[in-house]
Scaffold this active site. Structure first.
Site, short mmCIF file in Angstrom:
data_model
loop_
_atom_site.label_atom_id
_atom_site.label_comp_id
_atom_site.label_asym_id
_atom_site.label_seq_id
_atom_site.Cartn_x
_atom_site.Cartn_y
_atom_site.Cartn_z
N ASN A 13 -23.93 -52.68 44.78
CA ASN A 13 -22.83 -53.74 44.39
C ASN A 13 -21.43 -53.32 45.13
OD1 ASN A 13 -24.02 -54.88 42.08
ND2 ASN A 13 -23.92 -52.81 41.02
N ARG A 20 -14.99 -57.70 43.70
CA ARG A 20 -15.40 -56.91 42.53
C ARG A 20 -14.28 -55.95 42.14
NH1 ARG A 20 -19.00 -51.57 42.69
NH2 ARG A 20 -19.37 -51.31 40.40
N TYR A 25 -11.04 -51.52 42.56
CA TYR A 25 -11.66 -51.36 43.87
C TYR A 25 -11.01 -51.39 45.13
CZ TYR A 25 -15.72 -49.81 41.13
OH TYR A 25 -16.53 -49.29 40.09
N ASN A 76 -21.38 -43.04 49.07
CA ASN A 76 -21.29 -43.48 47.95
C ASN A 76 -22.14 -44.08 46.94
OD1 ASN A 76 -19.91 -44.99 45.78
ND2 ASN A 76 -18.22 -45.67 47.05
N ALA A 79 -23.32 -46.68 41.21
CA ALA A 79 -23.87 -46.45 39.71
C ALA A 79 -25.00 -45.36 39.87
CB ALA A 79 -24.17 -47.66 38.94
N HIS A 82 -24.41 -41.87 38.48
CA HIS A 82 -24.43 -41.29 37.21
C HIS A 82 -25.98 -41.02 36.57
CE1 HIS A 82 -20.30 -42.36 37.73
NE2 HIS A 82 -20.62 -43.64 37.91
N ASP A 89 -32.24 -35.66 44.17
CA ASP A 89 -33.29 -34.92 44.72
C ASP A 89 -33.38 -35.26 46.53
OD1 ASP A 89 -33.88 -33.72 42.52
OD2 ASP A 89 -35.77 -34.92 42.19
N GLU A 103 -20.12 -36.37 48.84
CA GLU A 103 -20.06 -37.70 47.71
C GLU A 103 -18.60 -38.21 47.75
OE1 GLU A 103 -21.01 -36.16 43.87
OE2 GLU A 103 -20.46 -38.18 42.88
N HIS A 105 -16.07 -41.57 46.27
CA HIS A 105 -15.75 -42.63 45.15
C HIS A 105 -14.56 -43.35 45.71
CE1 HIS A 105 -19.20 -41.47 43.02
NE2 HIS A 105 -18.84 -40.28 43.17
N LEU A 106 -14.45 -44.80 45.76
CA LEU A 106 -13.12 -45.30 45.87
C LEU A 106 -12.27 -45.10 44.72
CD1 LEU A 106 -15.04 -48.43 46.82
CD2 LEU A 106 -13.12 -47.59 48.06
N SER A 107 -13.01 -45.15 43.45
CA SER A 107 -11.95 -45.06 42.22
C SER A 107 -12.18 -43.45 41.85
CB SER A 107 -12.66 -45.82 41.05
OG SER A 107 -13.74 -45.52 40.78
N ARG A 112 -12.37 -42.90 34.16
CA ARG A 112 -12.82 -44.29 33.45
C ARG A 112 -13.74 -43.93 32.46
NH1 ARG A 112 -14.97 -47.26 38.54
NH2 ARG A 112 -15.10 -49.09 37.02
N ARG A 116 -19.19 -42.60 33.31
CA ARG A 116 -18.85 -42.35 34.85
C ARG A 116 -18.46 -41.04 35.07
NH1 ARG A 116 -19.10 -47.53 37.12
NH2 ARG A 116 -18.23 -49.22 35.38
C1 DQA Z 1 -18.04 -45.89 42.44
C2 DQA Z 1 -17.64 -45.47 41.21
C3 DQA Z 1 -18.76 -45.90 40.11
O1 DQA Z 1 -18.86 -45.30 38.93
C4 DQA Z 1 -19.47 -47.26 40.36
O2 DQA Z 1 -20.84 -47.49 39.68
C5 DQA Z 1 -19.38 -47.92 41.58
C6 DQA Z 1 -18.28 -47.40 42.55
C7 DQA Z 1 -16.47 -45.82 43.26
O3 DQA Z 1 -16.70 -45.90 44.40
O4 DQA Z 1 -15.41 -45.82 42.62
O5 DQA Z 1 -19.99 -48.64 41.76
O6 DQA Z 1 -18.92 -45.06 43.01
#
Ligand code: DQA
Length: 146
Positions: A13, A20, A25, A76, A79, A82, A89, A103, A105-107, A112, A116
């Protein structure tokens, strides 16, 4: 000397960035993010391979490829973060092979919905950067370049 190679991988996504949930985001598209990542990598002397997939198997294949090429990874997992033990792995192979995995994440998932708050990736990542919008990608590159 050849530039350090970094795979910047994006999960499901994230191809929809820009339209989105922009209140979460931001308004930048994934193409915009790829551009700023490429500029930052250039100034840090890193070689970047930037990709996105909605497919778990494809993402795992790319992580294997990064391991085989001795590359570091900025991921990134979207989803998959989670719940995907299979992606986890694969990520564990990066550290096992002497590489680093950040790792990102934007948010900030911790602020949230409850589901998450769990990352199955975090335990095998070198480190995690979350909540800085597209700057999360740039901060990860800086961490790897040091
Ligand atoms: C995300 C946060 C995830 O919870 C979510 O499913 C995403 C984007 C982020 O970049 O904030 O698709 O990874």
């Amino acid at each position: 000397m050849t530039a350090q190679l970094v795979y910047v991988l994006n999960g499901p996504n994230l191809s929809r960035l820009g339209s989105r949930e922009p209140e979460i985001y931001g308004s930048q598209t994934l193409e915009n993010v790829a551009d700023i990542v490429s500029r930052e990598a250039g100034s840090l002397g890193l070689a970047v391979d930037f990709r996105q997939t909605n497919d778990e198997a494809e993402l795992i294949g790319w992580i294997h490829e990064a391991v085989d090429r001795g590359a570091d990874v900025v991921l990134n997992p979207a989803a998959f973060t989670h719940y995907s033990y299979a992606v986890r792995d694969a990520c564990a192979l990066v550290a096992g092979g002497g590489g680093k995995l950040v790792e990102i994440h934007l948010s900030n998932p911790a602020t949230r919905e409850e589901f998450r708050h769990t990352s199955v990736i975090a335990g095998v990542a070198t480190g995690t950067i979350a909540g800085f919008g597209s700057d999360s990608y740039l901060l990860a590159l800086r961490a790897l370049a040091r």
